[in-house]
Design an enzyme around this catalytic site. Sequence first.
Site, PDB file in Angstrom:
ATOM      1  N   CYS A  90      86.513  64.727  11.507  1.00  0.00           N
ATOM      2  CA  CYS A  90      85.105  64.361  11.410  1.00  0.00           C
ATOM      3  C   CYS A  90      84.457  65.112  10.241  1.00  0.00           C
ATOM      4  O   CYS A  90      84.606  66.332  10.122  1.00  0.00           O
ATOM      5  CB  CYS A  90      84.421  64.715  12.727  1.00  0.00           C
ATOM      6  SG  CYS A  90      82.631  64.712  12.664  1.00  0.00           S
ATOM      7  N   GLU A  91      83.736  64.389   9.420  1.00  0.00           N
ATOM      8  CA  GLU A  91      83.108  65.028   8.268  1.00  0.00           C
ATOM      9  C   GLU A  91      81.901  65.880   8.651  1.00  0.00           C
ATOM     10  O   GLU A  91      81.441  66.686   7.851  1.00  0.00           O
ATOM     11  CB  GLU A  91      82.708  63.982   7.232  1.00  0.00           C
ATOM     12  CG  GLU A  91      81.624  63.038   7.657  1.00  0.00           C
ATOM     13  CD  GLU A  91      81.327  61.979   6.606  1.00  0.00           C
ATOM     14  OE1 GLU A  91      80.164  61.584   6.502  1.00  0.00           O
ATOM     15  OE2 GLU A  91      82.258  61.547   5.888  1.00  0.00           O
ATOM     16  N   HIS A  92      81.392  65.743   9.866  1.00  0.00           N
ATOM     17  CA  HIS A  92      80.229  66.528  10.274  1.00  0.00           C
ATOM     18  C   HIS A  92      80.587  67.935  10.722  1.00  0.00           C
ATOM     19  O   HIS A  92      79.850  68.880  10.460  1.00  0.00           O
ATOM     20  CB  HIS A  92      79.465  65.815  11.395  1.00  0.00           C
ATOM     21  CG  HIS A  92      78.873  64.518  10.966  1.00  0.00           C
ATOM     22  ND1 HIS A  92      78.647  63.469  11.830  1.00  0.00           N
ATOM     23  CD2 HIS A  92      78.463  64.087   9.748  1.00  0.00           C
ATOM     24  CE1 HIS A  92      78.121  62.462  11.173  1.00  0.00           C
ATOM     25  NE2 HIS A  92      78.004  62.805   9.911  1.00  0.00           N
ATOM     26  N   HIS A  93      81.698  68.092  11.441  1.00  0.00           N
ATOM     27  CA  HIS A  93      82.086  69.406  11.963  1.00  0.00           C
ATOM     28  C   HIS A  93      83.479  69.841  11.499  1.00  0.00           C
ATOM     29  O   HIS A  93      83.940  70.894  11.906  1.00  0.00           O
ATOM     30  CB  HIS A  93      82.087  69.389  13.501  1.00  0.00           C
ATOM     31  CG  HIS A  93      80.743  69.140  14.088  1.00  0.00           C
ATOM     32  ND1 HIS A  93      80.325  67.888  14.508  1.00  0.00           N
ATOM     33  CD2 HIS A  93      79.708  69.979  14.324  1.00  0.00           C
ATOM     34  CE1 HIS A  93      79.104  67.966  14.985  1.00  0.00           C
ATOM     35  NE2 HIS A  93      78.693  69.219  14.875  1.00  0.00           N
ATOM     36  N   GLN A 132      84.441  57.703  12.410  1.00  0.00           N
ATOM     37  CA  GLN A 132      85.286  56.670  13.010  1.00  0.00           C
ATOM     38  C   GLN A 132      84.862  55.280  12.559  1.00  0.00           C
ATOM     39  O   GLN A 132      85.706  54.425  12.295  1.00  0.00           O
ATOM     40  CB  GLN A 132      85.264  56.773  14.534  1.00  0.00           C
ATOM     41  CG  GLN A 132      86.204  55.778  15.191  1.00  0.00           C
ATOM     42  CD  GLN A 132      86.387  56.026  16.664  1.00  0.00           C
ATOM     43  OE1 GLN A 132      86.503  57.156  17.103  1.00  0.00           O
ATOM     44  NE2 GLN A 132      86.405  54.958  17.441  1.00  0.00           N
ATOM     45  N   HIS A 160      87.037  62.708  20.134  1.00  0.00           N
ATOM     46  CA  HIS A 160      86.484  63.564  19.082  1.00  0.00           C
ATOM     47  C   HIS A 160      86.321  64.974  19.638  1.00  0.00           C
ATOM     48  O   HIS A 160      85.570  65.178  20.593  1.00  0.00           O
ATOM     49  CB  HIS A 160      85.113  63.030  18.645  1.00  0.00           C
ATOM     50  CG  HIS A 160      85.167  61.692  17.994  1.00  0.00           C
ATOM     51  ND1 HIS A 160      84.623  61.450  16.762  1.00  0.00           N
ATOM     52  CD2 HIS A 160      85.720  60.510  18.390  1.00  0.00           C
ATOM     53  CE1 HIS A 160      84.820  60.183  16.429  1.00  0.00           C
ATOM     54  NE2 HIS A 160      85.480  59.599  17.405  1.00  0.00           N
ATOM     55  N   CYS A 162      84.663  67.242  18.440  1.00  0.00           N
ATOM     56  CA  CYS A 162      83.272  67.678  18.312  1.00  0.00           C
ATOM     57  C   CYS A 162      82.461  67.283  19.548  1.00  0.00           C
ATOM     58  O   CYS A 162      81.370  67.809  19.762  1.00  0.00           O
ATOM     59  CB  CYS A 162      82.628  67.146  17.032  1.00  0.00           C
ATOM     60  SG  CYS A 162      82.695  65.371  16.818  1.00  0.00           S
TER      61      CYS A 162
END
Length: 196
Positions: A90-93, A132, A160, A162
Site C-alpha cells: 500500500c502506498e499510504h502506509h 488495490q 491489507h 494497514c
Amino acid sequence: MGRKKNIDKKAIEEHIYGILVALGEDPEREGLRDTPERVANMYQEIFAGIAYTNQEIAEMFGKTFEADMDFRTDSKDAIIVKDIGIFSYCEHHLALMYDMKVTVGYLPNGKVIGLSKIARIADMVGRRLQLQERIGTDIAEILSLVTESEDVAVIVEGCHSCMTARGIKKETSKTVTSTLRGQFQEDEVLQMMLYR
C-alpha cells in the site's frame, strides 16, 4: 510517464539504517548489522514493477497468438483466469497487501495472450507501491494494450495489513475491487462467469 529505471540500493540502506536508529535500535548489533542491505535487496525484488510503465509491461509480456488459434475476430468466447496469487504494498502506509487473488477476463479481438503472461502481468503490476483499485485498472489497461480488446475485466480480492495489523485491526476483513470494461459492464452472463 517516464519512470526511474534503477532502484538506489545504497540510499535505501542508508535510510533503513536511519530508521533503525529512529526506532531506538542499535543498527550495529549482531541481528541488525546486515539488515539495511537485506532490506535494500528485498526492495529491489518486491518493487521491480516501479521501473516500468504499463506500456513497457505490455511490450514485455505482449506475445500473442493469432493465425494458429481458432479464435476469430468476431469470436465472443470469454477467456477467464481466476485466483492468480499476487502481493503488493500500500502506498499510504508501505503496508503489505496479502492473500490477494486476481481474476482476469477478456473477449479476444483476434489476439489471444498466453495464460502465463496474464499471471506475469498481474505479478509485475503488484510489484509497485499501489492502491488495490489501481492494480485492477493497470492490469486491465495492459491487457487491452496487448490483446487490442476493449472487453476486459479484472477482479481483485485481498487483505491489507494497514487494516488488519494496525489502526482498526479487523483481521478478517477483505477488500474486493472490480474493473469492468466493454461488454463486461453490461453482460450479466459474463459477469457471472467472473464471480462464480
